[in-house]
Design a protein around this motif. Sequence first.
Motif, PDB file in Angstrom:
ATOM      1  N   UNK A 102       0.832  -1.213   0.000  1.00  0.00           N
ATOM      2  CA  UNK A 102       0.000   0.000   0.000  1.00  0.00           C
ATOM      3  C   UNK A 102       0.863   1.258   0.000  1.00  0.00           C
ATOM      4  N   UNK A 103       1.991   1.192   0.705  1.00  0.00           N
ATOM      5  CA  UNK A 103       2.910   2.336   0.721  1.00  0.00           C
ATOM      6  C   UNK A 103       3.544   2.539  -0.653  1.00  0.00           C
ATOM      7  N   UNK A 104       3.942   1.445  -1.301  1.00  0.00           N
ATOM      8  CA  UNK A 104       4.532   1.541  -2.636  1.00  0.00           C
ATOM      9  C   UNK A 104       3.524   2.117  -3.624  1.00  0.00           C
ATOM     10  N   UNK A 105       2.272   1.660  -3.555  1.00  0.00           N
ATOM     11  CA  UNK A 105       1.231   2.188  -4.447  1.00  0.00           C
ATOM     12  C   UNK A 105       1.033   3.683  -4.239  1.00  0.00           C
ATOM     13  N   UNK A 106       1.191   4.114  -2.990  1.00  0.00           N
ATOM     14  CA  UNK A 106       1.010   5.534  -2.655  1.00  0.00           C
ATOM     15  C   UNK A 106       2.206   6.379  -3.072  1.00  0.00           C
ATOM     16  N   UNK A 107       3.417   5.814  -3.012  1.00  0.00           N
ATOM     17  CA  UNK A 107       4.649   6.598  -3.161  1.00  0.00           C
ATOM     18  C   UNK A 107       5.305   6.502  -4.531  1.00  0.00           C
ATOM     19  N   UNK A 108       4.760   5.699  -5.435  1.00  0.00           N
ATOM     20  CA  UNK A 108       5.397   5.546  -6.752  1.00  0.00           C
ATOM     21  C   UNK A 108       4.444   5.963  -7.867  1.00  0.00           C
ATOM     22  N   UNK A 109       5.033   6.111  -9.038  1.00  0.00           N
ATOM     23  CA  UNK A 109       4.261   6.412 -10.239  1.00  0.00           C
ATOM     24  C   UNK A 109       4.410   5.269 -11.241  1.00  0.00           C
ATOM     25  N   UNK A 110       3.411   5.105 -12.095  1.00  0.00           N
ATOM     26  CA  UNK A 110       3.540   4.189 -13.220  1.00  0.00           C
ATOM     27  C   UNK A 110       3.189   2.755 -12.896  1.00  0.00           C
ATOM     28  N   UNK A 111       3.864   1.844 -13.572  1.00  0.00           N
ATOM     29  CA  UNK A 111       3.511   0.433 -13.532  1.00  0.00           C
ATOM     30  C   UNK A 111       3.704  -0.179 -12.151  1.00  0.00           C
ATOM     31  N   UNK A 112       4.705   0.271 -11.416  1.00  0.00           N
ATOM     32  CA  UNK A 112       4.955  -0.271 -10.077  1.00  0.00           C
ATOM     33  C   UNK A 112       3.794   0.045  -9.141  1.00  0.00           C
ATOM     34  N   UNK A 113       3.284   1.261  -9.210  1.00  0.00           N
ATOM     35  CA  UNK A 113       2.144   1.637  -8.369  1.00  0.00           C
ATOM     36  C   UNK A 113       0.935   0.761  -8.684  1.00  0.00           C
ATOM     37  N   UNK A 114       0.650   0.566  -9.958  1.00  0.00           N
ATOM     38  CA  UNK A 114      -0.496  -0.259 -10.364  1.00  0.00           C
ATOM     39  C   UNK A 114      -0.295  -1.713  -9.955  1.00  0.00           C
ATOM     40  N   UNK A 115       0.927  -2.215 -10.140  1.00  0.00           N
ATOM     41  CA  UNK A 115       1.200  -3.613  -9.797  1.00  0.00           C
ATOM     42  C   UNK A 115       1.076  -3.840  -8.285  1.00  0.00           C
ATOM     43  N   UNK A 116       1.583  -2.893  -7.489  1.00  0.00           N
ATOM     44  CA  UNK A 116       1.474  -3.010  -6.032  1.00  0.00           C
ATOM     45  C   UNK A 116       0.016  -3.035  -5.594  1.00  0.00           C
ATOM     46  N   UNK A 117      -0.793  -2.198  -6.216  1.00  0.00           N
ATOM     47  CA  UNK A 117      -2.212  -2.145  -5.873  1.00  0.00           C
ATOM     48  C   UNK A 117      -2.911  -3.454  -6.246  1.00  0.00           C
ATOM     49  N   UNK A 118      -2.568  -4.025  -7.375  1.00  0.00           N
ATOM     50  CA  UNK A 118      -3.170  -5.294  -7.799  1.00  0.00           C
ATOM     51  C   UNK A 118      -2.749  -6.448  -6.886  1.00  0.00           C
ATOM     52  N   UNK A 119      -1.477  -6.476  -6.507  1.00  0.00           N
ATOM     53  CA  UNK A 119      -1.006  -7.492  -5.565  1.00  0.00           C
ATOM     54  C   UNK A 119      -1.754  -7.381  -4.241  1.00  0.00           C
ATOM     55  N   UNK A 120      -1.915  -6.146  -3.792  1.00  0.00           N
ATOM     56  CA  UNK A 120      -2.575  -5.906  -2.511  1.00  0.00           C
ATOM     57  C   UNK A 120      -4.028  -6.379  -2.546  1.00  0.00           C
ATOM     58  N   UNK A 121      -4.732  -6.071  -3.618  1.00  0.00           N
ATOM     59  CA  UNK A 121      -6.131  -6.496  -3.751  1.00  0.00           C
ATOM     60  C   UNK A 121      -6.257  -8.016  -3.634  1.00  0.00           C
ATOM     61  N   UNK A 122      -5.356  -8.738  -4.264  1.00  0.00           N
ATOM     62  CA  UNK A 122      -5.417 -10.202  -4.240  1.00  0.00           C
ATOM     63  C   UNK A 122      -5.049 -10.773  -2.877  1.00  0.00           C
ATOM     64  N   UNK A 123      -4.027 -10.199  -2.225  1.00  0.00           N
ATOM     65  CA  UNK A 123      -3.523 -10.756  -0.968  1.00  0.00           C
ATOM     66  C   UNK A 123      -4.458 -10.524   0.215  1.00  0.00           C
ATOM     67  N   UNK A 124      -5.336  -9.541   0.119  1.00  0.00           N
ATOM     68  CA  UNK A 124      -6.281  -9.316   1.217  1.00  0.00           C
ATOM     69  C   UNK A 124      -7.170 -10.540   1.440  1.00  0.00           C
ATOM     70  N   UNK A 125      -7.487 -11.277   0.376  1.00  0.00           N
ATOM     71  CA  UNK A 125      -8.309 -12.484   0.534  1.00  0.00           C
ATOM     72  C   UNK A 125      -7.558 -13.540   1.342  1.00  0.00           C
ATOM     73  N   UNK A 126      -6.258 -13.623   1.147  1.00  0.00           N
ATOM     74  CA  UNK A 126      -5.438 -14.528   1.952  1.00  0.00           C
ATOM     75  C   UNK A 126      -5.404 -14.059   3.399  1.00  0.00           C
ATOM     76  N   UNK A 127      -5.321 -12.732   3.586  1.00  0.00           N
ATOM     77  CA  UNK A 127      -5.282 -12.173   4.933  1.00  0.00           C
ATOM     78  C   UNK A 127      -6.542 -12.512   5.711  1.00  0.00           C
TER      79      UNK A 127
END
Length: 338
Positions: A178-203
Amino acid sequence: MSFLQILWFILIGVLFSGFFFLDGFDYGVGMAAKTLGHNEKERSQIIATIGPVWDANEVWLITAGGAMFASFPYWYASLFSGYYLILLIILVGLIIRGVSFEFRAKSPKPRKPFWDNAMAIGSFIAPFFLGVMFISMIKGMPLDAHGDMTAHFFDYFNWFSIVGGIALTLLTYLHGLNYIALKTKGVISDRAQNYSKALYWVLYVGEVIFALLLLFQTDFLQVHPILTLLCLALIVGFSVAGHVANFVNKQGWAFFFSGLTLVSLVALIFCGLFPRVMISSISSKYDLMIQSASSSNYTLIVMTIATIILIPCILAYTIWSYWIFRKRIEMPAIGEGY
């Protein structure tokens, strides 16, 4: 039990909350540098998000330990002697992690993957073993009448403590994403957000398992039923809020709520412990209590005065430093970055 003893018990909880909120995302970023970044430039962009702040965030852990030593020396003695090897492993993880930041920046390109791996390993070791330590502590350890702990391997590593270590590691990883999605621009921000969305189900699955183990492996529900259920509800509620914030692209709120999830976990531990600081698995009469573990009243008064003077200055500096480095990190040019 005096007001100052209760106050310092709460303050130590606040310090650990600040540590997990701030250094928690550092651990997540350290792990994500290896798992989220697909090449050197992406990993450099990820690491640059915590470059100016990671070492300052670790000071919260030192402060929490120092406050425990000064205000509750018997708690400090029992905890640090009983968990000596666990704390040594945590320290090694922190050293590996700290060294990797500096050496990666100075190493030639072929050596950078080695330090990326070291950073990820160190960033995993610290939260996992901190989780094992705190969760085994609330389950109860073989503490005798003198406050000495004579524990064996399975006292430290059992189903509950391992689940706690995994859960804390996953929480810090999500917080870092979530911090990376907030602090970066471009593909890394989008990828971090997508990873986070998926991992919450595991959480969510992990939180259910953790809650069931907590209810059966500790006496929290018997000692403080309302506070225990409230803290569990907050952990789940903040997790759901962070998940929703990710889906509606509110990156700042997602980061804030994942941090509050970690704070709620610390609150659960400290609320369940009260009025104890260490739980004995041998007999409840050997539990280390706040009243018997604390320093003298004069020591607590002096510490309180110093804290009232210094804490506003520290908070002001921390807020100012984050404000200075508030801009999002772009993909570095070749030869730049960490």
